[in-house]
Every structure is written in C-alpha cells, then in structure tokens.
Design a protein around this motif. Sequence first.
Motif, PDB file in Angstrom:
ATOM      1  N   SER A  14       0.843  -1.201   0.000  1.00  0.00           N
ATOM      2  CA  SER A  14       0.000   0.000   0.000  1.00  0.00           C
ATOM      3  C   SER A  14       0.877   1.249   0.000  1.00  0.00           C
ATOM      4  O   SER A  14       1.954   1.255   0.592  1.00  0.00           O
ATOM      5  N   PHE A  15       0.399   2.283  -0.675  1.00  0.00           N
ATOM      6  CA  PHE A  15       1.095   3.563  -0.748  1.00  0.00           C
ATOM      7  C   PHE A  15       0.135   4.691  -0.414  1.00  0.00           C
ATOM      8  O   PHE A  15      -1.064   4.585  -0.698  1.00  0.00           O
ATOM      9  N   TYR A  22       4.049   9.915  -7.468  1.00  0.00           N
ATOM     10  CA  TYR A  22       5.457  10.246  -7.745  1.00  0.00           C
ATOM     11  C   TYR A  22       6.219   8.999  -8.229  1.00  0.00           C
ATOM     12  O   TYR A  22       6.969   9.063  -9.202  1.00  0.00           O
ATOM     13  N   ALA A  23       6.003   7.877  -7.543  1.00  0.00           N
ATOM     14  CA  ALA A  23       6.703   6.641  -7.920  1.00  0.00           C
ATOM     15  C   ALA A  23       6.344   6.233  -9.339  1.00  0.00           C
ATOM     16  O   ALA A  23       7.209   5.814 -10.113  1.00  0.00           O
ATOM     17  N   GLN A  24       5.066   6.367  -9.710  1.00  0.00           N
ATOM     18  CA  GLN A  24       4.660   5.983 -11.063  1.00  0.00           C
ATOM     19  C   GLN A  24       5.273   6.922 -12.092  1.00  0.00           C
ATOM     20  O   GLN A  24       5.680   6.485 -13.173  1.00  0.00           O
ATOM     21  N   GLU A  25       5.373   8.224 -11.772  1.00  0.00           N
ATOM     22  CA  GLU A  25       6.031   9.174 -12.681  1.00  0.00           C
ATOM     23  C   GLU A  25       7.486   8.774 -12.907  1.00  0.00           C
ATOM     24  O   GLU A  25       7.985   8.808 -14.039  1.00  0.00           O
ATOM     25  N   GLN A  26       8.177   8.403 -11.830  1.00  0.00           N
ATOM     26  CA  GLN A  26       9.573   7.987 -11.948  1.00  0.00           C
ATOM     27  C   GLN A  26       9.687   6.682 -12.729  1.00  0.00           C
ATOM     28  O   GLN A  26      10.589   6.515 -13.546  1.00  0.00           O
TER      29      GLN A  26
END
Length: 89
Positions: A14-15, A22-26
């Motif tokens: 879970s996030f 942000y993680a998905q953008e990276q």
Amino acid sequence: MAKDKPPVIKKSISFRGDILEYAQEQADKYHGGNLSGYLTFLISSNKYGMTMAAKPSEVIQAEEKIRENVNKYQKSEANESYIDSILDM
C-alpha cells in the motif's frame, strides 16, 4: 553454466496517493512504466550502493518530447476517421 535466477515473489503493498503518483512518474520516466522495476532498482541501489547515471537535461527534455508525441498519436476517434479516409482513397 548460468546461475539460477532468484524466485520472483508477488506481494501486495500500500502507498499514500501522493507517493504512488510520484513513484509511477519515476517508473514512467526511467523504467518504461514498470513500477516493480523502479521499486526493485531503489531497493537494490540501497542494498548494493548503486546509483542511477545522471542524464543531461537536453536528453531528458528530448525523451519527454518523444513521450508527448507518442501519447498524441494514441488511438482516438479523430485518428481512426483520418486513417479511414486515407484508406478509402
């Protein structure tokens, strides 16, 4: 003789929403959209002391422009009717 690859284990995590975004953008920027690949990189770099090579800003801008152009030409009604009109010629 090749080494056996470590087994892949699937887990549910879970996030917080802002962190996931942000993680998905990276992941999109550096790992072809593969969130698991991005997280594996982060954990491996922490474990083994690896770092990501820095890219010049010109390269990053060029990659973003390419992504924008690719996204522009995704399947849409306008594109479909344009393609149909060409094929009907």
